[in-house]
Scaffold this motif. Sequence first.
Motif, PDB file in Angstrom:
ATOM      1  N   VAL A 134      -6.023   7.096  -2.885  1.00 28.83           N
ATOM      2  CA  VAL A 134      -5.881   6.014  -3.863  1.00 28.83           C
ATOM      3  C   VAL A 134      -6.647   4.772  -3.418  1.00 28.83           C
ATOM      4  N   LEU A 135      -6.702   4.504  -2.110  1.00 26.46           N
ATOM      5  CA  LEU A 135      -7.481   3.354  -1.647  1.00 26.46           C
ATOM      6  C   LEU A 135      -8.968   3.546  -1.927  1.00 26.46           C
ATOM      7  N   PRO A 150       7.418  16.706   3.136  1.00 27.23           N
ATOM      8  CA  PRO A 150       8.025  15.413   3.518  1.00 27.23           C
ATOM      9  C   PRO A 150       7.058  14.257   3.251  1.00 27.23           C
ATOM     10  N   GLU A 151       7.649  13.109   2.945  1.00 26.77           N
ATOM     11  CA  GLU A 151       6.824  11.956   2.571  1.00 26.77           C
ATOM     12  C   GLU A 151       5.879  11.552   3.690  1.00 26.77           C
ATOM     13  N   ASP A 152       6.332  11.625   4.939  1.00 31.78           N
ATOM     14  CA  ASP A 152       5.458  11.176   6.023  1.00 31.78           C
ATOM     15  C   ASP A 152       4.228  12.063   6.174  1.00 31.78           C
ATOM     16  N   GLU A 153       4.241  13.197   5.513  1.00 30.81           N
ATOM     17  CA  GLU A 153       3.070  14.081   5.533  1.00 30.81           C
ATOM     18  C   GLU A 153       2.134  13.810   4.352  1.00 30.81           C
ATOM     19  N   VAL A 154       2.711  13.547   3.172  1.00 33.09           N
ATOM     20  CA  VAL A 154       1.869  13.385   1.980  1.00 33.09           C
ATOM     21  C   VAL A 154       1.465  11.936   1.732  1.00 33.09           C
ATOM     22  N   LEU A 155       2.266  10.984   2.229  1.00 32.68           N
ATOM     23  CA  LEU A 155       1.960   9.583   1.939  1.00 32.68           C
ATOM     24  C   LEU A 155       0.608   9.145   2.523  1.00 32.68           C
ATOM     25  N   ILE A 215       0.841  -1.203   0.000  1.00 31.54           N
ATOM     26  CA  ILE A 215       0.000   0.000   0.000  1.00 31.54           C
ATOM     27  C   ILE A 215       0.878   1.255   0.000  1.00 31.54           C
ATOM     28  N   ASN A 216       2.024   1.175   0.695  1.00 31.36           N
ATOM     29  CA  ASN A 216       2.966   2.300   0.618  1.00 31.36           C
ATOM     30  C   ASN A 216       3.462   2.467  -0.813  1.00 31.36           C
ATOM     31  N   THR A 217       3.762   1.361  -1.473  1.00 34.31           N
ATOM     32  CA  THR A 217       4.219   1.425  -2.865  1.00 34.31           C
ATOM     33  C   THR A 217       3.127   1.991  -3.761  1.00 34.31           C
ATOM     34  N   LEU A 218       1.889   1.602  -3.510  1.00 33.54           N
ATOM     35  CA  LEU A 218       0.764   2.137  -4.293  1.00 33.54           C
ATOM     36  C   LEU A 218       0.660   3.646  -4.111  1.00 33.54           C
ATOM     37  N   ALA A 219       0.808   4.101  -2.877  1.00 37.06           N
ATOM     38  CA  ALA A 219       0.713   5.539  -2.616  1.00 37.06           C
ATOM     39  C   ALA A 219       1.859   6.293  -3.289  1.00 37.06           C
TER      40      ALA A 219
END
Length: 581
Positions: A234-235, A222-227, A172-176
């Motif tokens: 996307v889900l 930062p990624e931890d904010e947008v992911l 799911i991280n890869t999908l995001a």
Amino acid sequence: MDVFALFATRVSAALKSLYPEVTEEALSRLVVEPPRDPGHGDLSSNVAMVVAKPLGKNPREIATALAEHFASDEDVASVEVAGPGFLNFRIADPLWLDVLRAVGREGAAFGRTNVGKGERVNVEYVSANPTGPMHVGHTRGAVFGDVLASLMEYSGYDVTREYYINDAGSQINTLARSTLLRYREALGESIDIPSGFYPGDYLIPVGEALAKEFGDGLLGKPEDEVLPLAKERVLDAMMAMIKSDLAGLGIHHDVFFSERTLHGPDGDIARTLAWLREQGMIYQGRLEPPKGKTPDEWEDREQTLFRATDWGDDIDRPLVKSDGSYTYLAADIAYHRNKYLRGFKHMVNVLGADHSGYVKRLQAAVKAVSHGEADIDVRICQLVRLMKNGEPFKMSKRSGDLVTVADVVEEVGADATRFMLLFRRNDAAMDFDFALVKEQTRDNPVFYVQYAHARACSIFRVAERDLPGMDLSDSALRLAELEQLATPAELDLVRAVAQWPRTVTAAAVAHEPHRIAFYLYELAAAFHGFWAKGKEDVSLRFVNAADPTLTLARLALVGAVRRVLVNGLTLLGVSAPDELS
């Protein structure tokens, strides 16, 4: 009206009257079914053989006593003892005709049973990763699970249809991250999709939606904010796509259960592991290295292990990885405990061929979390090969190299897709031939069955034309003089209709919906066969203007065939057209 169940009850009662000491446990193994060789009769029972040992008697002695008992039964034309003690019955014609009367009375309810007695059952199926559209590999399990749920509802179970959303984990991280690349692309940036990311064009609209919603506001953050934000969007988009694909096949679920809800310090996984520890079902230990190879799940370290062998598994199973995250099994144990705590003591999971090795651990998990009170049946759906004229078929696809459910439905339709995927046992690999499912021949099962229904409708139209004054309403058919039906061909067709209730019950109890498809094909063959006899012998035609009494009786028979075909096709989620072009 189930003739087989009726005689099972009668045989049981007769045995109790002859041998009062017989136990219910012995009687529970009693079976009444069609004999393998139709020449042996209409019904056959193993009763004498299953009760012989508990009664301490010779099975043929018991069978002979029962045969003498049934010799005076007006519903029995003859009864014989065969082989080591089989009891073979020939049923009197009036009882078969009562089956037609039952079809007329019960209509859509003919074949419906209460074998489930309202027991709650959770049927989990599809549960595809929400990382893209439904592909053809999911289709077989989706149809199987949907029809099994319908079949069990029809048989008196209280069924919940559930989809487990695998929305936790690295995929799911890869999908995001793949979605965020499409977001940058939507803003005009040229992108390269790295290996391991999701390259499908189906993510383009999700990226465009992010760009429309946020403009360039996500760039540089930062990624931890947008992911997390990208995950949520996307889900939602992927599940909407999956639900749309399933709806195209007529498939819907009652519950969509998110794996993410199991995680976290206060989630079900943490609570379940704490409960397992309290129950002494997990321990700290080392796994022995497997023989021959080292699977990914084995690590030579002390770890948290589930005592799966106490519950029927081959080895104890790890629950926590070396990085502190949970194994798939830990989540599955928590999820199935959640089902049990929701009141489900009976569960069915429909999984793909790649999960064959997972069956024992799931069974162990359910036994453990319920202390043996709950059960689970894991049904594995084997692979489907796409063919055309007997050769591997590569069709044009809407999603790159992925053949989707929507592609298949667009090519052949939902009816053909559903029926053909059920026209083979789920545990056997199958070929789906796109040319075959478009043929209008007996070799195409869905056409053959639908054509039987259309032919039945056509016969009624002929009757309306040739006998314009005759009342052909359902109420008139229920008053038909069915005793007019006396030829072997007519009674054989009645016997085929009478198999329906038994088929439904057997299929529901065994969790084998393919039995419904098989039965419908056999009924269609019997009906087409009778119709063909009428071409050769005018006395066997369904409509005879010179004999309206016989015509009405035969139309009652045609109506019964039509009704059972409709009931069966409805269970399969397949239409019953009045005409075929």
